[in-house]
Design an enzyme around this catalytic site. Structure first.
Site, PDB file in Angstrom:
ATOM      1  CB  THR A 249      -0.918   0.047   1.236  1.00  0.00           C
ATOM      2  OG1 THR A 249      -0.103   0.106   2.414  1.00  0.00           O
ATOM      3  CG2 THR A 249      -1.827  -1.157   1.314  1.00  0.00           C
ATOM      4  N   GLY A 250       0.175   2.412  -0.037  1.00  0.00           N
ATOM      5  CA  GLY A 250       0.857   3.690  -0.050  1.00  0.00           C
ATOM      6  C   GLY A 250       1.113   4.276   1.317  1.00  0.00           C
ATOM      7  CG  ASP A 251       0.471   5.978   5.214  1.00  0.00           C
ATOM      8  OD1 ASP A 251       1.464   5.730   5.926  1.00  0.00           O
ATOM      9  OD2 ASP A 251      -0.139   7.051   5.275  1.00  0.00           O
ATOM     10  CG  ASP A 252       2.235   3.602   8.676  1.00  0.00           C
ATOM     11  OD1 ASP A 252       3.396   3.741   8.241  1.00  0.00           O
ATOM     12  OD2 ASP A 252       1.672   4.438   9.419  1.00  0.00           O
ATOM     13  CB  THR A 283       4.474   0.306   2.897  1.00  0.00           C
ATOM     14  OG1 THR A 283       3.910   1.602   3.112  1.00  0.00           O
ATOM     15  CG2 THR A 283       5.477   0.036   3.991  1.00  0.00           C
TER      16      THR A 283
END
Length: 465
Positions: A249-252, A283
């Site tokens: 994903t684009g975050d944690d 990530t």
């Protein structure tokens, strides 16, 4: 021949079993996800007029089906079956004693019309929407004040079609905070398993004020440049198990939270008793993060058998003056890192606040964090460990860490205190005091190291997968 026990033997045994009740409890919680709950009543979404062509809006069909199934909640519960097809829908609410089951080629699609995602009140532990003051959009699949809810299937897909939300966010044209893909509030007994979740508008799976939550054998995907598309965010929740998941994903990948500044402190519900195991992912942020919203406290987090690659950070704790709360009794073990910028990051300067009313003198308590059995290749920094002046992070213990680091300054440490053993490259000065034999009891959960040979054998086999 009678065996004699010294005081050291006794102390080691006490250390070994001191956390046993919690460990047994969480292990049992994880195993419950394998139990097949049989619901005596079942319907298919098509019985309520749904059309799986990817074009017809099926919000009313989902709402009507669930309204009908509510009559069976006290009769053993019910199952809503979603067959092969592309089922476009806006937000809909689940009920207690319900199984939402997706067939192998079933896809639930989130509407790209923001009007199909109703606006609801902000969370009391945040005091406002996370992105904007005021209210927030309801998640695609939502549940509140429920008991015994299952979302599962034969690896069907829930697709938030989040790209339009990401564009609105980047263009600053949002009126309210973006919705999650799945959110449960004040719910006990949640199982989410055997599904793929893609393209969430915001955080993907968000249990908040929940107990007894299992997220098991799921895949979560979003582009690496998608904004704030966290994978799994336990928030002011307890007895949580996350296992056997792949997240990109684009975050944690996982972010453990418990409310934001004065609102989180006032609400006062911590996140605790959280088990994470057999987790793989990549990530642009952290593999496992705690915070930055942690004002209600976070404790008793055990994470093991982790593999992160092509990522910014392995483990990260994010806090700042004004947060209050605590992060303590955290145990991370058997972590493999490849092409990761920073292996371990603690920051006391993550200073985003909900409003001007926060108390800058409310300092967080960060203590008893243990990280052991970590290997890494092509890692730039071993650790960036930055506490807060006048608020030193305490009893940070690092053990059996071997990182191939590209930076000439692998560690950067300030306002931090703790111990270490067998760390390469050489640890920073504040952590050079040895764990063994004098500081064993200062470190959280090092009893697990007494079983390291069996754990490493089991973990090594898994990490080769």
């Amino acid at each position: 021949m009678r065996r004699s026990f010294t005081l050291v033997n006794v102390l080691l045994l006490l250390a070994l079993f001191g956390d046993a009740p919690w460990a047994i409890k969480c292990s049992l919680l994880c195993e419950q996800g394998n139990l097949a709950v049989i619901r005596p009543h079942s319907v298919t979404i098509t019985e309520f007029g749904a059309v799986g062509d990817g074009v017809t809006l099926n919000t009313k069909a989902f709402q009507n089906a669930i309204f009908y199934l509510n009559s069976f909640a006290d009769k053993g519960g019910a199952k809503l079956f979603v067959p092969t097809g592309r089922w476009l829908t806006g937000s809909f609410d689940l009920i207690s004693h319900l199984t939402l089951w997706l067939d192998k080629d079933a896809v639930i699609l989130g509407s790209t019309n923001s009007d199909d995602w109703p606006v609801i009140d902000p969370l009391p532990s945040y005091g406002r929407g996370r992105e904007l003051p005021g209210r927030r959009h309801k998640s695609l699949i939502y549940g509140r004040n429920l008991t015994d809810v299952i979302i599962t299937g034969d690896n069907g897909t829930i697709d938030g079609q989040g790209s339009i939300w990401w564009d609105w966010f980047r263009n600053q044209t949002l009126n309210y905070t973006r919705p999650h893909l799945v959110e449960f509030m004040n719910t006990t007994g949640v199982v989410i398993s055997n599904l793929t979740f893609i393209n969430s508008p915001f955080w993907t799976i968000h249990p908040v004020y929940c107990s007894q939550v299992i997220v098991q054998n799921v895949t979560i995907l979003a582009p690496l440049d998608s904004p704030n598309t966290d994978g799994i965010d336990p928030d002011s929740s307890d007895d949580v198990c996350v296992e056997d998941c792949y997240v990109s994903t684009g975050d944690d990948i996982i972010a453990i939270k418990s409310g934001w500044d004065e609102y989180g402190m006032s609400y006062g519900r911590p996140s605790k008793n959280i088990t994470i195991r057999r987790l793989v992912g990549q990530t642009t942020s952290a593999g496992i993060a705690i915070g930055s919203e942690m004002s209600g406290g976070v404790s008793e987090v055990h994470a093991e058998n982790l593999r992160f690659y092509n990522s910014t950070t392995g483990i990260r704790i994010k806090t700042s003056p004004g947060r209050g709360g605590y992060v303590r009794n955290i145990y991370i073990s058997n972590m493999s890192l490849t092409d990761v910028k920073t292996a371990i990051s603690f920051t006391g300067r993550y200073g985003e606040h909900p409003d001007e009313y926060y108390d800058p003198t409310a300092l967080p308590l960060i203590e008893r964090i243990t990280v052991e059995d970590v290997a890494g290749q092509n890692v730039k920094y071993a650790g960036l460990l930055e506490g807060i002046e006048g608020d030193t992070f305490l009893d940070i213990c690092l053990l059996n860490i071997n990182l191939s680091v590209t930076s000439k300054s692998p560690w950067n440490c300030s306002y931090i205190q703790g111990y270490s053993d067998t760390v390469s490259p050489e640890i920073c000065e504040p952590l050079r005091e040895r764990i063994f034999p004098d500081h064993y009891s200062d470190c959280y959960c090092l009893s697990h190291h007494l079983q390291s040979s069996s754990n490493q054998n089991r973990g090594g086999a898994w990490l080769s997968w």
